[in-house]
Design a protein around this motif. Structure first.
Motif, PDB file in Angstrom:
ATOM      1  N   SER A  29       0.848  -1.191   0.000  1.00 44.48           N
ATOM      2  CA  SER A  29       0.000   0.000   0.000  1.00 44.48           C
ATOM      3  C   SER A  29       0.876   1.230   0.000  1.00 44.48           C
ATOM      4  O   SER A  29       1.912   1.246   0.654  1.00 44.48           O
ATOM      5  CB  SER A  29      -0.879   0.002   1.252  1.00 44.48           C
ATOM      6  OG  SER A  29      -1.558   1.230   1.383  1.00 44.48           O
ATOM      7  N   TRP A  67      -3.921   9.468   6.197  1.00 41.91           N
ATOM      8  CA  TRP A  67      -4.808   9.083   7.288  1.00 41.91           C
ATOM      9  C   TRP A  67      -4.264   7.895   8.071  1.00 41.91           C
ATOM     10  O   TRP A  67      -4.844   7.475   9.054  1.00 41.91           O
ATOM     11  CB  TRP A  67      -6.224   8.811   6.803  1.00 41.91           C
ATOM     12  CG  TRP A  67      -6.313   7.837   5.664  1.00 41.91           C
ATOM     13  CD1 TRP A  67      -6.321   6.479   5.738  1.00 41.91           C
ATOM     14  CD2 TRP A  67      -6.412   8.153   4.283  1.00 41.91           C
ATOM     15  NE1 TRP A  67      -6.411   5.921   4.484  1.00 41.91           N
ATOM     16  CE2 TRP A  67      -6.469   6.947   3.565  1.00 41.91           C
ATOM     17  CE3 TRP A  67      -6.453   9.351   3.569  1.00 41.91           C
ATOM     18  CZ2 TRP A  67      -6.551   6.888   2.182  1.00 41.91           C
ATOM     19  CZ3 TRP A  67      -6.541   9.289   2.192  1.00 41.91           C
ATOM     20  CH2 TRP A  67      -6.592   8.073   1.514  1.00 41.91           C
ATOM     21  N   ARG A  98      -3.808   4.601   7.384  1.00 42.80           N
ATOM     22  CA  ARG A  98      -4.288   3.232   7.192  1.00 42.80           C
ATOM     23  C   ARG A  98      -4.352   2.914   5.706  1.00 42.80           C
ATOM     24  O   ARG A  98      -4.312   3.799   4.870  1.00 42.80           O
ATOM     25  CB  ARG A  98      -5.687   3.060   7.798  1.00 42.80           C
ATOM     26  CG  ARG A  98      -5.718   3.127   9.291  1.00 42.80           C
ATOM     27  CD  ARG A  98      -7.075   2.717   9.826  1.00 42.80           C
ATOM     28  NE  ARG A  98      -8.146   3.590   9.378  1.00 42.80           N
ATOM     29  CZ  ARG A  98      -8.631   4.601  10.076  1.00 42.80           C
ATOM     30  NH1 ARG A  98      -8.127   4.886  11.245  1.00 42.80           N
ATOM     31  NH2 ARG A  98      -9.613   5.327   9.613  1.00 42.80           N
ATOM     32  N   TYR A 146      -6.176   2.050   2.308  1.00 45.59           N
ATOM     33  CA  TYR A 146      -7.461   2.362   1.679  1.00 45.59           C
ATOM     34  C   TYR A 146      -8.153   1.040   1.350  1.00 45.59           C
ATOM     35  O   TYR A 146      -7.600   0.177   0.672  1.00 45.59           O
ATOM     36  CB  TYR A 146      -7.228   3.206   0.424  1.00 45.59           C
ATOM     37  CG  TYR A 146      -8.460   3.454  -0.388  1.00 45.59           C
ATOM     38  CD1 TYR A 146      -9.557   4.093   0.168  1.00 45.59           C
ATOM     39  CD2 TYR A 146      -8.528   3.041  -1.709  1.00 45.59           C
ATOM     40  CE1 TYR A 146     -10.698   4.315  -0.580  1.00 45.59           C
ATOM     41  CE2 TYR A 146      -9.668   3.268  -2.470  1.00 45.59           C
ATOM     42  CZ  TYR A 146     -10.743   3.900  -1.895  1.00 45.59           C
ATOM     43  OH  TYR A 146     -11.877   4.122  -2.631  1.00 45.59           O
ATOM     44  N   GLY A 147      -9.391   0.856   1.846  1.00 42.64           N
ATOM     45  CA  GLY A 147     -10.115  -0.402   1.663  1.00 42.64           C
ATOM     46  C   GLY A 147     -10.327  -0.786   0.218  1.00 42.64           C
ATOM     47  O   GLY A 147     -10.278  -1.962  -0.141  1.00 42.64           O
ATOM     48  N   PHE A 153     -14.615  -6.578   5.375  1.00 43.57           N
ATOM     49  CA  PHE A 153     -13.484  -5.978   6.060  1.00 43.57           C
ATOM     50  C   PHE A 153     -13.505  -6.458   7.509  1.00 43.57           C
ATOM     51  O   PHE A 153     -14.507  -6.291   8.209  1.00 43.57           O
ATOM     52  CB  PHE A 153     -13.561  -4.449   5.993  1.00 43.57           C
ATOM     53  CG  PHE A 153     -13.432  -3.935   4.593  1.00 43.57           C
ATOM     54  CD1 PHE A 153     -12.180  -3.712   4.033  1.00 43.57           C
ATOM     55  CD2 PHE A 153     -14.555  -3.692   3.814  1.00 43.57           C
ATOM     56  CE1 PHE A 153     -12.051  -3.250   2.733  1.00 43.57           C
ATOM     57  CE2 PHE A 153     -14.440  -3.232   2.517  1.00 43.57           C
ATOM     58  CZ  PHE A 153     -13.179  -3.015   1.976  1.00 43.57           C
ATOM     59  N   ARG A 176     -10.446  -6.252   9.840  1.00 44.30           N
ATOM     60  CA  ARG A 176      -9.575  -5.469  10.718  1.00 44.30           C
ATOM     61  C   ARG A 176      -8.963  -4.324   9.944  1.00 44.30           C
ATOM     62  O   ARG A 176      -8.883  -4.344   8.725  1.00 44.30           O
ATOM     63  CB  ARG A 176      -8.434  -6.331  11.253  1.00 44.30           C
ATOM     64  CG  ARG A 176      -8.857  -7.388  12.227  1.00 44.30           C
ATOM     65  CD  ARG A 176      -7.654  -8.174  12.782  1.00 44.30           C
ATOM     66  NE  ARG A 176      -8.134  -9.162  13.721  1.00 44.30           N
ATOM     67  CZ  ARG A 176      -8.608 -10.346  13.367  1.00 44.30           C
ATOM     68  NH1 ARG A 176      -8.634 -10.704  12.108  1.00 44.30           N
ATOM     69  NH2 ARG A 176      -9.050 -11.189  14.283  1.00 44.30           N
ATOM     70  N   ARG A 177      -8.449  -3.354  10.676  1.00 44.05           N
ATOM     71  CA  ARG A 177      -7.738  -2.227  10.082  1.00 44.05           C
ATOM     72  C   ARG A 177      -6.433  -2.739   9.450  1.00 44.05           C
ATOM     73  O   ARG A 177      -5.729  -3.569  10.028  1.00 44.05           O
ATOM     74  CB  ARG A 177      -7.417  -1.226  11.181  1.00 44.05           C
ATOM     75  CG  ARG A 177      -6.522  -0.120  10.760  1.00 44.05           C
ATOM     76  CD  ARG A 177      -6.043   0.688  11.933  1.00 44.05           C
ATOM     77  NE  ARG A 177      -7.170   1.272  12.650  1.00 44.05           N
ATOM     78  CZ  ARG A 177      -7.063   2.323  13.426  1.00 44.05           C
ATOM     79  NH1 ARG A 177      -5.902   2.897  13.621  1.00 44.05           N
ATOM     80  NH2 ARG A 177      -8.112   2.804  14.031  1.00 44.05           N
ATOM     81  N   GLY A 178      -6.126  -2.225   8.270  1.00 44.09           N
ATOM     82  CA  GLY A 178      -4.891  -2.605   7.604  1.00 44.09           C
ATOM     83  C   GLY A 178      -3.747  -1.673   7.967  1.00 44.09           C
ATOM     84  O   GLY A 178      -3.939  -0.492   8.220  1.00 44.09           O
ATOM     85  N   ASP A 179      -2.536  -2.217   7.979  1.00 39.22           N
ATOM     86  CA  ASP A 179      -1.322  -1.467   8.305  1.00 39.22           C
ATOM     87  C   ASP A 179      -0.602  -1.136   7.006  1.00 39.22           C
ATOM     88  O   ASP A 179      -0.098  -2.024   6.320  1.00 39.22           O
ATOM     89  CB  ASP A 179      -0.442  -2.324   9.207  1.00 39.22           C
ATOM     90  CG  ASP A 179       0.892  -1.699   9.551  1.00 39.22           C
ATOM     91  OD1 ASP A 179       1.188  -0.572   9.075  1.00 39.22           O
ATOM     92  OD2 ASP A 179       1.655  -2.341  10.294  1.00 39.22           O
ATOM     93  N   GLN A 234      -2.318  -9.704   7.307  1.00 33.59           N
ATOM     94  CA  GLN A 234      -1.202  -8.882   7.777  1.00 33.59           C
ATOM     95  C   GLN A 234      -0.883  -9.284   9.206  1.00 33.59           C
ATOM     96  O   GLN A 234      -1.801  -9.525  10.001  1.00 33.59           O
ATOM     97  CB  GLN A 234      -1.544  -7.389   7.736  1.00 33.59           C
ATOM     98  CG  GLN A 234      -1.494  -6.789   6.360  1.00 33.59           C
ATOM     99  CD  GLN A 234      -1.614  -5.281   6.421  1.00 33.59           C
ATOM    100  OE1 GLN A 234      -2.446  -4.746   7.140  1.00 33.59           O
ATOM    101  NE2 GLN A 234      -0.785  -4.609   5.646  1.00 33.59           N
ATOM    102  N   ILE A 280      -7.277  -9.634   7.586  1.00 30.29           N
ATOM    103  CA  ILE A 280      -7.853  -8.284   7.660  1.00 30.29           C
ATOM    104  C   ILE A 280      -9.036  -8.134   6.713  1.00 30.29           C
ATOM    105  O   ILE A 280      -9.818  -7.196   6.838  1.00 30.29           O
ATOM    106  CB  ILE A 280      -6.804  -7.190   7.360  1.00 30.29           C
ATOM    107  CG1 ILE A 280      -6.267  -7.308   5.928  1.00 30.29           C
ATOM    108  CG2 ILE A 280      -5.682  -7.216   8.378  1.00 30.29           C
ATOM    109  CD1 ILE A 280      -5.484  -6.090   5.451  1.00 30.29           C
TER     110      ILE A 280
END
Length: 160
Positions: free
Chosen positions: A21, A26, A28, A30-31, A59, A61-64, A91, A96
């Motif tokens: 990514s 922001w 994180r 982008y989904g 979705f 979990r939040r992605g790193d 991840q 995620i």
């Protein structure tokens, strides 16, 4: 300025791909990028003449954005005209994102849609007052359904 995201994935063995990514302000991933990369991974495992016609994305979990995204593809089914794939984006050893996609080989089929009727455009329609006068409803007052005490009898879930 944000570097443009890439849909290029690096193969890492059978049905495993790695994506990255760009750094977003922001903080994180982008989904939409995860969806696109997961679909790219799934697409790379089906026949080139099969095109995606259905997908479901979840979705988890939040992605790193500082860690690579590992996409594991499960070849759930390969039939004559349809193929199904499941993709898990991982991840730090945890999922995620999940994607389920169905692909179909183009083929002729039935057409169920009726032809569009010939109707006047918006400027050619009568307003409510004209319609009321034509039908002798001079005292017609707007009564929006949402202002009625019980606009949908039997449907308690629709009432406040």
């Amino acid at each position: 300025m944000i570097d443009p995201p890439s849909l290029e994935l690096e193969p890492h063995g059978a049905d495993v791909f790695v994506g990255v990514s760009p750094a977003y302000p922001w903080g994180r991933i982008y989904g939409g990028l995860v969806v696109a990369q997961a679909l790219t991974a799934a697409t790379s495992t089906v026949d080139p003449d099969h095109h995606v016609h259905s997908l479901h994305a979840y979705f988890l979990r939040r992605g790193d954005m500082n860690a690579p995204i590992i996409y594991e593809v499960d070849r759930a089914r390969d039939g004559g005209s349809f193929s199904t794939r499941r993709v898990v984006a991982i991840q730090h050893g945890r999922p995620i994102f999940n994607l389920a996609a169905s692909f179909q080989q183009p083929e002729p089929g039935l057409s169920h849609q009726a032809d569009k009727p010939e109707v006047p455009g918006p400027d050619g329609l009568k307003d409510l007052g004209e319609v009321a006068r034509e039908h002798d409803f001079e005292d017609l007052k707007p009564d929006p359904w949402w202002t009625r005490k019980n606009p949908c009898p039997g449907r308690a879930t629709l009432h406040g």
